[in-house]
Every structure is written in C-alpha cells, then in structure tokens.
Design an enzyme around this catalytic site. Structure first.
Site, PDB file in Angstrom:
ATOM      1  N   ASP A   1      36.001  38.681  50.062  1.00 48.57           N
ATOM      2  CA  ASP A   1      35.967  38.964  51.756  1.00 48.57           C
ATOM      3  C   ASP A   1      36.212  37.484  51.813  1.00 48.57           C
ATOM      4  OD1 ASP A   1      33.258  38.623  50.472  1.00 48.57           O
ATOM      5  OD2 ASP A   1      32.603  39.417  52.608  1.00 48.57           O
TER       6      ASP A   1
ATOM      7  N   ASP B   1      45.431  42.236  43.605  1.00 51.44           N
ATOM      8  CA  ASP B   1      46.527  43.084  44.566  1.00 51.44           C
ATOM      9  C   ASP B   1      46.200  42.710  45.964  1.00 51.44           C
ATOM     10  OD1 ASP B   1      48.333  45.113  45.132  1.00 51.44           O
ATOM     11  OD2 ASP B   1      47.617  47.415  45.586  1.00 51.44           O
TER      12      ASP B   1
ATOM     13  N   LYS C   1      32.648  41.324  44.593  1.00 52.50           N
ATOM     14  CA  LYS C   1      31.518  41.007  45.011  1.00 52.50           C
ATOM     15  C   LYS C   1      30.727  41.261  44.305  1.00 52.50           C
ATOM     16  CE  LYS C   1      32.014  42.650  48.846  1.00 52.50           C
ATOM     17  NZ  LYS C   1      31.477  41.422  49.615  1.00 52.50           N
TER      18      LYS C   1
ATOM     19  N   ASP D   1      49.096  39.149  48.059  1.00 57.91           N
ATOM     20  CA  ASP D   1      50.238  39.661  48.733  1.00 57.91           C
ATOM     21  C   ASP D   1      49.871  38.549  50.308  1.00 57.91           C
ATOM     22  OD1 ASP D   1      50.812  41.758  48.173  1.00 57.91           O
ATOM     23  OD2 ASP D   1      50.736  43.142  49.917  1.00 57.91           O
TER      24      ASP D   1
ATOM     25  N   TYR E   1      41.707  50.952  40.310  1.00 53.72           N
ATOM     26  CA  TYR E   1      43.418  51.275  40.044  1.00 53.72           C
ATOM     27  C   TYR E   1      43.017  52.414  38.558  1.00 53.72           C
ATOM     28  CZ  TYR E   1      44.804  49.052  43.960  1.00 53.72           C
ATOM     29  OH  TYR E   1      44.861  48.428  45.261  1.00 53.72           O
TER      30      TYR E   1
END
Ligand code: ATP
Length: 365
Positions: free
Chosen positions: A225, A249, A193, A253, A138
């Site tokens: 993942d 982020d 990752k 959630d 970001y």
C-alpha cells in the site's frame, strides 16, 4: 536456416497489429538471416472457434523455439463458465507450463514523454519491477473453491524455492544496472504485506537471506500500500523492486501510468529455459483493427528479447540490434516524429512503425 526461431502469437484485438509491427522492426534490425518468426494460433477468438486458447501445436512450437513473441489476447465476453477470461489464460498457461518465474517490467521515462507526475524528467524515473510470476495468489488460478454459490476462496502459495529464485534474479539484475537515479545506489526493494500475512513475512524473510549473498546491493522494504504512494512521490529512489505475483501485477500498472501508459511498457517473462515477450497492455478491443494502437510496448519487449537471447547465446549481434532499435525509439519520442494517440498524438500504428524504421535507417547512413 535462421539460428533463432521465434514463436509468434499475434492473439486478439490490437495483438496482430502490434506484434507484426515489432516483428518487422526486429527483422530489419537483425537481418532476416538471424531471426525466423513463425506465426502460430492462439487467443480468445481461436478459443471461440475451436475450444482451445493455446493449441497443442502452438504450445510445442513455443516450448521448442528460442523465444516467444506475443501481441495480446482477450475479447470481451469470451469467458470460461467460471467467469474468468479466456484471453488471459493464453499467457497464464505459457507462464505456468514453461515455468516463466520472473516477470520483468522496466519503468523508464523517455525523453519527449511527459509524465503525469509534475516535474519529473527523463532519466529520473528508471526502475524495474520483477514480479514473481508462477506462485503467490495467482497460483490458485483454477483451483479456488466456489461453494454452493455462497463462499469462494483462493489460497496464496509462497515457496522457498520460488522466492529464492526470483530474489536472486532481482539482485543479479540490480548488479547489471547503474543504481537508482536518485543516489546511484544498487537497491532491491521487497514489496509485500509482511506486517499482516505470514505468507508475505516468509517472502520477506527469504529475500533477506538472499540479500546476504549480495552485500554490494542494498535491500529495502515497502508494504504494497505504501509502495503505491512511493512510486508517485519518489520514483527516483527505486532501482529494482521484487514483488509477489498479484502485488507485482498491480504496481506495474501504476508504474506504467507514471511514464506514459501501458502503450509504452514492455514486459519479459523469463524462466531458466524459456522467455515470453509482450507489451504490458491488454488486447484493447476498443481500438482494435483501426490502426490506432501504439506498437512501442511490443517493440520494446522485442528489444528485451534480443538482450535476453544475446546473453543466453553469447551473441553480441543481437545486443547491437537491440540498442539500435532502442536508440531509434528514443529519437522518435524525443523529436516527436510520430506521436501515438495514447501519448497525445495522432500517429497510427503504421506511422509509428515507419518512423522507427526511418530512424534506424538514418543511423546507418
Ligand atoms: P488486460 O486486462 O488484458 O490487461 P485491460 O482491460 O487492462 O487489459 P487494455 O486492453 O490494456 O486493458 O486497454 C486499456 C486501455 O488502454 C484501453 O482504452 C486501450 O485502448 C488503451 N491501450 C492499451 N494498449 C494500448 C496501445 N498499445 N496503444 C494505445 N492504447 C492502448
């Protein structure tokens, strides 16, 4: 004059209702002599009227106040010419301009709240996601390229300083906690990752270096993942999770969904000198202005603000007030005094607020 001035940006959608609910409860818990809430403009509606999402005077007030309390910002259709949302830009600007590098998102299953994961009880899900908040993918915000409408690129940015400070924050946070619910071990899990991209391998390597300064805290690793599976299958294993901006982020959630949703998920965005506190949810325009929103995420964000201010200023009164609110919220949820719609009930924003105030008052009797 009150010792702690709180810059308060209601924002858009459900922002004003949840923000004013939280301010009311915080004032009640601390007394009006302690906190001074100063309301200021900002958000997508303000942008539509004036062309500014974060007016200069609001930014100055946020910069010069003890802390910032925010409802939520964003309205459908209010976008910049490049298609990105105006509302998000309010807290993104605050984040980057005030260098709020650690986005702290507690994920806790409260008694009385049913997790969508079968069989998990209160106390068994209790971890904190620390999302790196100022770099990662970001950091490219507003800087990516869209070439001739044919090729678009955004670049991930990972710096040694950025990772070191968020990793140190995460290990420090673990030291203040009681460890993972499963085994009581203090543990920081690095979510990346590293198997695919050099930027994430670097993120992991720097975290590993910082871990050597904190041998009393275990270091653990998970690819992003795999993390989405672990947070569903073994959430009790986690204590503190540190993640690059975008992964943080996404997994926050997911974590929120496991403990009752965004309406119950607080967030604190912290830097060395500033703190911004808001619920992890957005402005929920579908239910705005109808007194249907749950104020609990913003109220709990307010308690994070009180704990942060208490520690910063060595003022125990604020921590006492925070615990009083947390106890009251816990009782409201456990006894089902007022169950908001997103948790399957019918209570309005006002009714949830009143229920928390009633529990706070009862505790004083
Ligand atoms: P953003 O991208 O700004 O984070 P979003 O588009 O992901 O926002 P939200 O605004 O968080 O979405 O809303 C998602 C759904 O959750 C909506 O249906 C909304 O009504 C519901 N919701 C969000 N916050 C609350 C809340 N505090 N109380 C009740 N429902 C909520």
């Amino acid at each position: 004059m009150s010792p702690y001035r709180i810059a308060t940006i209601d924002g858009d959608g459900i922002g004003p209702e949840v923000c004013q609910s939280a301010a009311r409860i915080l004032s009640e818990a601390c007394g009006s002599a302690l906190l001074d809430f100063v309301r200021c403009d900002g958000g997508a509606a303000h942008y539509a009227r004036t062309g500014q999402v974060l007016p200069d005077d609001t930014f100055a007030l946020c910069r010069d106040s003890a802390a910032i309390l925010h409802g939520a910002a964003g309205l459908p259709g209010v976008t910049y010419p490049d298609g990105t949302e105006v509302g998000n830009d309010l807290h993104l600007q605050l984040r980057f301009r005030l260098d709020l590098y650690a986005n702290v998102r507690p994920v806790r299953l409260w008694q009385g709240v049913k997790s969508p994961l079968a069989g998990w009880q209160a106390g068994q899900i209790d971890y904190v996601i620390v999302r790196e908040n100022t770099e990662g993918l970001y950091a490219s915000r507003g800087g990516g390229i869209n070439l001739r409408g044919e090729v678009a690129t955004d670049t991930i940015v990972v710096t040694r300083k950025g990772v070191e400070r968020v990793a140190r924050f995460s290990f420090g946070l673990s030291r203040k906690r009681q460890g993972a619910p499963r085994d009581g071990k203090r543990r920081v899990t690095v979510c990346d990752k590293a198997n695919i991209l050099r930027s994430y391998a670097f993120f992991r390597a720097v975290c590993e270096e910082v871990a050597r300064e904190h041998e009393d805290v275990e270091i653990d690793y998970a690819y992003a993942d795999a993390m989405t599976v672990h947070l569903v299958k073994r959430p009790d294993f986690y204590d503190v999770i540190v993640a690059e901006n975008m992964f943080g982020d996404i997994i926050s959630d997911l974590g929120a969904a496991t403990i009752g949703g965004m309406g119950l998920s607080p967030s604190a965005e912290l830097g060395e000198h500033h703190g911004l506190f808001q619920g992890a949810h957005g402005s929920a325009p579908d239910i705005a202005g109808q007194n249907l929103a749950s104020p609990l995420a913003t109220i709990l964000s307010g308690t994070l603000m009180l704990h942060w201010l208490s520690e910063r200023h060595g003022d125990e009164r604020l921590a006492v007030a925070a615990r009083r609110i947390e106890t009251a919220v816990g009782e409201v949820l456990a006894h089902g005094d007022a169950v908001p719609r997103d948790l399957g009930g019918t209570a309005s924003c006002t009714e949830v607020t009143e229920a928390v105030l009633r529990r706070m008052a009862r505790a004083l009797d």
